[in-house]
Design an enzyme around this catalytic site. Structure first.
Site, PDB file in Angstrom:
ATOM      1  CG  ASP A  47      -0.024  -0.124   2.020  1.00  0.00           C
ATOM      2  OD1 ASP A  47       0.931  -0.514   2.483  1.00  0.00           O
ATOM      3  OD2 ASP A  47      -1.017  -0.204   3.754  1.00  0.00           O
ATOM      4  CB  SER A  48       4.674   1.754  -0.444  1.00  0.00           C
ATOM      5  OG  SER A  48       4.502   0.794  -0.846  1.00  0.00           O
ATOM      6  CG  ASP A  86       0.645  -3.943   2.042  1.00  0.00           C
ATOM      7  OD1 ASP A  86      -0.255  -5.128   3.327  1.00  0.00           O
ATOM      8  OD2 ASP A  86       1.160  -3.401   2.309  1.00  0.00           O
ATOM      9  CE  LYS A 116       2.858  -5.260   3.387  1.00  0.00           C
ATOM     10  NZ  LYS A 116       2.649  -4.565   4.768  1.00  0.00           N
ATOM     11  CD  GLU A 118       0.374  -1.533   7.771  1.00  0.00           C
ATOM     12  OE1 GLU A 118       0.236  -0.953   9.169  1.00  0.00           O
ATOM     13  OE2 GLU A 118       1.448  -0.973   6.996  1.00  0.00           O
ATOM     14  CD  GLU A 185       8.106  -0.371   7.376  1.00  0.00           C
ATOM     15  OE1 GLU A 185       6.998  -0.929   7.173  1.00  0.00           O
ATOM     16  OE2 GLU A 185       8.018   1.183   7.368  1.00  0.00           O
TER      17      GLU A 185
HETATM   18  O1  KIV Z   1       3.113  -1.217   1.769  1.00  0.00           O
HETATM   19  C1  KIV Z   1       5.095  -1.615   1.578  1.00  0.00           C
HETATM   20  O2  KIV Z   1       5.215  -1.271   0.870  1.00  0.00           O
HETATM   21  C2  KIV Z   1       5.344  -1.930   2.683  1.00  0.00           C
HETATM   22  C3  KIV Z   1       6.550  -2.421   2.771  1.00  0.00           C
HETATM   23  C4  KIV Z   1       7.315  -1.494   3.156  1.00  0.00           C
HETATM   24  C5  KIV Z   1       6.605  -3.865   3.218  1.00  0.00           C
HETATM   25  O3  KIV Z   1       4.492  -2.744   3.497  1.00  0.00           O
END
Ligand code: KIV
Length: 304
Positions: A47-48, A86, A116, A118, A185
């Site tokens: 989600d970056s 994510d 993924k 969090e 992280e």
């Molecule tokens: O969203 C992302 O790119 C991430 C990484 C920094 C692990 O969660």
């Protein structure tokens, strides 16, 4: 040698054999193809995306629909890496049913292999519910950007004895809930090393030192494509932003001076066809002039 599709057992085997695991982010087809060709084990459609592509200040505003569009593009480009979608903020926190449904969308609609999310102990029941539904889950502890406001900013996590203990317990809870790996992280390297030793599943570090089982970076950081800031933990292996700017400026200069497009960028038409086309135009003009000529018409313009 032909590359084989990376599977979960292969990732676990690497942990057990002490072989480093590589992971990078991608959000589009060209980057996905390049990451695949570079031999990277896993691609995270992180989600970056919201920050480095969509221009948000945090990952919080990112939606499921935006993530799915990016994930679909990545899946069209990358055939071999394990693909991880994510789950964005509020796609899994409300209840387990919604979490399973959104995780399932990554698998059904975007060809991802895993998801993924969090969080630590508090999210472990959700991890259990998603894995029970047959979907592989990667955890993420330490600095969890979706909670940046609650964490009080982008600060290093696990820096007190108590916080370090909590982080270890969180990682163990994710493992017990069935996660196949955990991202660590922005945590002290000694803590990441200890967590890596205590877990049977792989740890994937970002700003967590060299002793994690694997490493992940945001590809825009690695390539120097993101010009707003460079996190301390990111190494720039290239500086593409200045190169991009130079190429764009050169294009503008060449269009302004008519140096582009050159003959090699243009398309010909055969002389015979061109002559026939011009002749046809001439004939049309003559016919039109004959048909519209009216000698009785009053051609003098008057006012009133
Ligand atoms: O969203 C992302 O790119 C991430 C990484 C920094 C692990 O969660």
């Amino acid at each position: 040698m032909e590359r084989k599709k990376v599977t979960l057992p292969e990732i676990q085997r690497k942990k057990e054999m002490g072989e480093p695991i590589t992971m990078l982010t991608a959000y589009d087809v060209s980057t996905a193809r390049a990451v695949d060709q570079a031999g990277i084990d896993m691609i995270l459609v992180g989600d970056s995306y919201g920050m480095v592509v969509l221009g948000y200040d945090t990952t919080v505003p990112v939606t499921m629909e935006q993530m799915l569009t990016a994930a679909q593009a990545v899946a069209r480009g990358a055939k071999n890496p394990l693909l991880i979608g994510d789950l964005p903020f509020l796609a899994y926190q409300v209840n387990a049913e919604e979490a399973i449904r959104n995780a399932g969308r990554f698998i059904k609609e975007a060809n991802m292999d895993a998801v993924k999310l969090e969080g630590g102990r508090e999210i472990a029941p959700t991890v259990r519910a998603i894995t029970n539904a047959g979907i592989a889950v990667m955890g993420h502890v330490g600095l969890t950007p979706q909670s940046v406001s609650k964490l009080g900013g982008w600060r290093t996590q696990g820096t007190t004895a108590q916080a370090a203990r909590k982080l270890l317990d969180d990682a163990l809870a994710l493992q017990d809930a069935g996660a196949f790996a955990v991202v660590l992280e922005k945590v002290p390297d000694r803590l990441a090393e200890l967590v890596t030793q205590r877990l049977q599943i792989p740890t994937i570090g970002i700003g967590a030192g060299v002793h994690c089982d694997g490493q992940v970076l945001v590809t825009h950081d690695l390539l120097g494509l993101f010009d707003r800031f460079v996190p301390k933990f990111a190494k720039q292996y290239a500086k593409l932003y200045p190169l991009m700017l130079e190429a764009l400026s050169e294009y503008k200069r060449e269009v302004d001076t008519r140096a582009f497009p050159a003959p090699e960028h243009s398309f010909p038409i055969k002389d015979a066809e061109w002559d026939a086309f011009l002749k046809a135009l001439d004939e049309e003009r003559e016919t039109h002039a004959t048909n519209t000529f009216d000698p009785t018409a009053d051609t003098e313009r008057v006012y009133g």
